[in-house]
Design an enzyme around this catalytic site. Structure first.
Site, PDB file in Angstrom:
ATOM      1  N   ASP A   1      -4.200 -10.376  -1.275  1.00  0.00           N
ATOM      2  CA  ASP A   1      -2.817 -10.263  -0.789  1.00  0.00           C
ATOM      3  C   ASP A   1      -2.591  -9.420   0.459  1.00  0.00           C
ATOM      4  OD1 ASP A   1       0.087 -10.726  -1.065  1.00  0.00           O
ATOM      5  OD2 ASP A   1      -0.053  -8.681  -1.342  1.00  0.00           O
TER       6      ASP A   1
ATOM      7  N   ASP B   1      -0.872  -5.700  -5.266  1.00  0.00           N
ATOM      8  CA  ASP B   1      -0.452  -4.461  -5.589  1.00  0.00           C
ATOM      9  C   ASP B   1       1.095  -4.615  -6.050  1.00  0.00           C
ATOM     10  OD1 ASP B   1       0.950  -4.985  -3.352  1.00  0.00           O
ATOM     11  OD2 ASP B   1       1.109  -2.768  -2.921  1.00  0.00           O
TER      12      ASP B   1
ATOM     13  N   ASP C   1       2.423 -10.306  -7.481  1.00  0.00           N
ATOM     14  CA  ASP C   1       0.938 -10.497  -7.725  1.00  0.00           C
ATOM     15  C   ASP C   1       0.419 -10.671  -9.124  1.00  0.00           C
ATOM     16  OD1 ASP C   1       0.536 -10.353  -4.668  1.00  0.00           O
ATOM     17  OD2 ASP C   1       0.613  -8.318  -4.790  1.00  0.00           O
TER      18      ASP C   1
END
Length: 722
Positions: free
Chosen positions: A414, A615, A619
Site C-alpha cells: 500500500d 497499515d 488494508d
C-alpha cells in the site's frame, strides 16, 4: 459467533515426539476440545475448548496419559530436575566401569570383579535411571511407546545379561560383563537431556526478556499525592510519574516533561526517541534523562507489551505445517524400533548362536533410535526464529506464517503510511476563480467531519493560514471517492478525479495544473459545487513525503529475488511517479478500498506466494486475502489483527528482514529434520549389523538432541540486513 476459549497447559514429563503425540491424542479425546497442539520445546499444550466445557478435564486427561499438567491459575508443578548432581554421581559410578575397557588396548587389565561391577552399576540402573522406568511404564499402560521405554528396555537387557553372567560364573573365573554399556548409556542420556534442557531454555530467552520489561511497581499521582503501587493496581487514567532511567509502567501519553525513550526491546529501534507533551509512550520502554508524567491509556493485558508477549508465545506454541510429517513418523516410530530390535536379537541369536552379541546389538538398536531429535527439530527452530525476530521488531503471528513467508515471491505495498510517511500536507491549491482563501475555507468546511489523512492535511492548512471555516451540514462519505456536505446553502463535494467524472463535473479548465501536480507525485483532489449545474471550484495538490528507508527496502527485496507491486487509490500518474522514485516496476492504481482484496487474489493466482504490506483499516481485507500479510505496527489494530506479521516500526525495510529470518528459520528446520532422520537412518542399520556398541549408540542418541537444539540456537545471531 465462536464461543470457544483457548487454554494453555504446562505439561511435564514429555521426552520425545511420541510423548507429544500421546498427549495430543489424550487431549483431543476430551469432550468439547476443538483442537490441541503440544510443543515439546516449550513443554506446553494449546487447547481450543468449547465454552461451558470443564478445563480441569484437560488436566485429568493428561495425567491419565501418564504425564503431569496444570491450569495456569493452579499451583505450579514442581519443576523438572535440572540439577547436575545426578549426572555427576552417575559419571563417578560409571568411570570405574569404563576405564578398564579403555585401558585394555594399551595392555592394562584393571577389570573389577563381577560383584564389584554389579555394585557400581545397580544404583545407576535403578536409582539414577529410575526416571526411564517410570516414564516407560506409563507409556506401556497407555499402550504406546516413547524414548524412555527404549532406554529402559535397552539398558535393562544389558544389565540383566551381565547380572546373569555374574551369577552363572560366581567363583568360576572372570566372564565378560556389559555393565559399562548399561551405565554409560544412562549417564550419556542424562547428560544429553541436561544439555538439551539448558539449550531449550535459551530458545525462550526472547519471552523472558520481554516479560522482564514489566516493572513491578509504579509511582502514581492520586488525590494530590504521589504513591507507589504494584503494577496490577494501575488503572486507565492514572498519572504515572517516571523518573530518569526507570521503565515506563503502562502505555500512555506524556502529560508533563520531555525526555528521550529507549524502545529498543519493544520495537527494535536502536536510537532513543524524543518524547514531549502529547506524544505516546509504550509500557516497558526506558525513560532517558528527564522526569515525565504519563497519562495511562492501556494497562495490563491491553498494553502493547502484553500483546507482543501474547503474539510471541502464540507463535512459539503453534506447530508449523511441516511438523505434520514428523507427527506421522513419530506415531509409528517406537513400535517399528521395537520390532527391529526383536528381529536383530532373533537374527543374531538364531543364525550365529551368539546370544550375548545378539542382546548387545538389540540394545544398541533400542538406544540409538531416539525420537527426541525429531520432536525438537521444528519447535526449537521456530522458537529461536520468532524470538530473535521479536527482538528486532518483527512479530510473527504463528509458525504457519513463518513457514509461508519463506516462499514469498511478490510483495504488494500500500502507498500511504507504508512507503510514505502517512502525514499528507497541502502543497498546492489552484482556485478556478483565483480566490484561494475562499476555496480553502470551503474545502476545510467539507472535510471538517472526516478522519481521512487528506482531510487532515486540508484542515491543517486552514489552521496554519488562519482561515475562518464555515459550518457544514449533511456530511456524506463515499468510500474511496470523497466527501460531500452542505456549506452555506451550497452542496459541495471534495474528492478524486474518478469521482468528479462520475458526478459529471467538468475539470477541463484546471487539467494542465492537474498534470503538473501529479507528475510531481502529489495526490490531486477536486473541490466542486453540485448545486445546479456541477462545476469545479478548485484543485488541491496534497503531498506525502516518502519514507527515507523506502528505496532501500525495495532494493533489498530485489536482492532477495522478490518482485514488488504498489497498490493505491491514487491516479496512475501519481502512483507511477512515486513508484519510479523507490524502484517499484509494477503499479496498480485507482483501486477502491473494497477492490484491494480481489486484486490480491489475482496477484496470488498469477505469482504464487504473495505478501501484502499495509497499515490502515482499508488494508485489512487485502492483508487477509494475501498469502501472508505484513502490518505496520504504527497502523491500526484491524490491520495488525488481519496480518500474519506485524512490524513494530513503520520501517518498510523490516519486510525484507521478516522474509529473511523466515527463510533462515525454515532452512534450520530442514537441516534439523535431516540430522534427526539421518541419525536413525544410518545408526539403526549399523547397530543391527553389530557395527555400533551400546555406548557409542547412547552417545550418538544424546548428541542428536543436543545438536538439533544447538543448530536452532545459531539463529540467535541473526540481525536485519546481515
Amino acid at each position: 459467533m465462536d464461543s470457544s476459549i483457548q487454554i494453555r497447559l504446562p505439561v511435564e514429563g514429555m521426552t520425545c515426539a511420541s510423548c507429544v503425540a500421546r498427549v495430543e491424542k489424550a487431549l483431543q479425546a476430551v469432550p468439547g476440545v476443538g483442537s490441541a497442539a503440544v510443543n515439546l520445546a516449550t513443554e506446553t499444550a494449546t487447547v481450543t475448548l468449547a465454552a461451558g466445557a470443564r478445563p480441569q478435564s484437560l488436566v485429568e486427561a493428561v495425567r491419565k496419559a501418564g504425564y503431569e499438567a496444570r491450569l495456569i491459575s493452579a499451583a505450579p508443578l514442581p519443576g523438572a530436575d535440572r540439577s547436575w548432581w545426578p549426572i555427576a554421581v552417575s559419571t563417578a559410578l560409571t568411570v570405574p566401569l569404563m576405564l578398564p575397557m579403555l585401558a585394555e588396548p594399551f595392555g592394562f587389565d584393571g577389570s573389577l570383579p563381577g560383584w564389584g561391577q554389579l555394585l557400581l552399576a545397580t544404583p545407576v540402573q535403578f536409582v539414577l535411571g529410575a526416571r526411564f522406568y517410570r516414564a516407560g511404564w506409563k507409556a506401556l499402560l497407555a499402550h504406546t511407546g516413547n524414548m524412555d521405554l527404549l532406554v529402559a528396555l535397552g539398558t535393562s537387557a544389558a544389565y540383566g545379561l551381565s547380572a546373569y553372567m555374574v551369577i552363572r560364573h560366581w567363583g568360576h573365573g572372570m566372564a565378560h560383563f556389559y555393565f559399562e554399556a548399561s551405565a554409560a548409556v544412562i549417564t550419556l542420556v542424562l547428560l544429553g537431556k541436561w544439555l538439551e534442557g539448558r539449550a531449550k531454555r535459551q530458545t525462550t530467552e526472547a519471552i523472558r526478556a520481554l516479560q522482564a520489561l514489566r516493572p513491578d511497581r509504579a509511582r502514581v499521582r492520586r488525590d494530590g499525592a504521589e504513591v507507589e503501587l504494584p503494577l496490577e493496581a494501575l488503572a486507565v487514567g492514572d498519572a504515572i510519574v517516571v523518573h530518569p532511567a526507570e521503565r515506563i509502567a503502562a502505555d500512555g501519553v506524556v502529560l508533563e516533561g520531555s525526555t528521550h525513550v529507549d524502545e529498543s526491546l519493544i520495537t527494535g529501534e536502536s536510537l532513543p526517541v524524543a518524547k514531549g507533551p502529547g506524544e505516546r509512550v509504550t509500557g516497558g520502554s526506558v525513560n532517558g534523562e528527564g522526569l515525565i508524567v504519563v497519562h495511562a491509556t492501556a494497562v495490563g493485558t491491553q498494553s502493547v507489551l502484553a500483546r507482543i508477549i501474547e503474539l510471541v508465545e502464540s507463535a512459539q506454541a503453534k506447530k508449523a505445517p511441516i511438523q505434520r510429517l514428523v507427527d506421522k513418523v513419530s506415531a509409528v516410530f517406537v513400535p517399528v524400533v521395537l520390532v527391529l530390535a526383536l528381529l536383530t536379537l532373533l537374527g543374531w541369536g538364531l543364525f550365529t548362536g551368539q546370544w550375548e552379541q545378539a542382546v548387545l546389538n538389540a540394545v544398541a538398536v533400542l538406544v540409538i533410535a531416539c525420537p527426541c531429535a525429531l520432536g525438537l527439530a521444528t519447535p526449537a527452530a521456530v522458537m529461536a526464529g520468532t524470538g530473535v525476530a521479536a527482538k528486532h521488531g518483527v512479530l510473527i503471528k504463528d509458525a504457519e506464517a513463518l513457514e509461508i513467508a519463506h516462499g514469498v515471491r511478490v510483495v504488494a505495498f500500500d502507498k500511504t503510511g507504508t512507503l510514505t510517511v502517512g502525514k499528507p500536507t497541502l502543497v498546492a491549491l489552484e482556485a478556478a476563480d483565483g480566490d484561494r482563501a475562499s476555496a480553502l475555507a470551503l474545502a476545510a468546511a467539507v472535510q471538517s467531519g472526516s478522519e481521512h489523512p487528506l482531510a487532515k492535511a486540508v484542515l491543517a492548512a486552514a489552521g496554519r493560514e488562519a482561515v475562518a471555516v464555515p459550518a457544514a451540514e449533511g456530511l456524506k462519505v463515499s468510500a474511496g471517492r470523497g466527501v460531500e456536505a452542505n456549506v452555506g446553502g451550497r452542496r459541495l463535494a471534495i474528492g478524486s478525479s474518478r469521482w468528479m467524472r462520475e458526478l459529471g463535473v467538468d475539470t477541463t479548465s484546471l487539467e494542465a495544473k492537474r498534470e503538473r501536480t501529479e507528475k510531481q507525485g502529489q495526490t490531486v483532489s477536486w473541490l466542486a459545487e453540485l448545486s445546479g449545474s456541477p462545476r469545479v471550484l478548485a484543485l488541491l495538490g496534497i503531498g506525502d513525503e516518502l519514507k527515507p528507508e523506502a528505496t532501500e527496502a525495495i532494493a533489498e527485496l530485489a536482492r532477495q529475488g522478490i518482485e514488488t507491486v504498489m497498490l493505491t487509490g491514487d491516479s496512475r500518474a501519481v502512483a507511477e511517479s512515486i513508484a519510479a522514485r523507490v524502484g517499484i516496476r509494477q503499479v496498480r492504481a485507482q483501486i477502491l478500498p473494497g477492490d484491494k482484496a480481489s486484486v490480491m487474489q489475482e496477484l496470488c493466482a498469477a505469482h504464487g506466494v504473495v505478501a501484502m504490506v499495509g497499515d490502515g483499516i482499508n488494508d485489512a481485507p487485502a492483508l487477509a486475502a494475501a498469502d501472508i500479510g505484513f502490518a505496520m505496527g504504527s497502523g491500526t489494530d484491524a490491520a495488525m489483527h488481519a496480518a500474519g506479521v506485524t512490524l513494530m516500526r513503520g520501517d518498510p525495510r523490516l519486510v525484507a528482514a521478516a522474509i529473511d529470518i523466515s527463510r533462515r528459520t525454515y532452512a534450520k528446520i530442514r537441516q534439523n529434520l535431516f540430522w534427526a532422520f539421518i541419525y536413525n537412518v544410518i545408526g539403526i542399520p549399523l547397530a543391527a549389523f553389530g557395527l555400533l556398541s551400546p555406548v557409542v549408540a547412547g552417545a550418538a542418541m544424546a548428541l542428536s538432541s543436543v545438536s538439533v537444539v544447538t543448530n536452532a540456537l545459531l539463529l540467535k545471531r541473526w540481525k536485519p540486513g546481515n
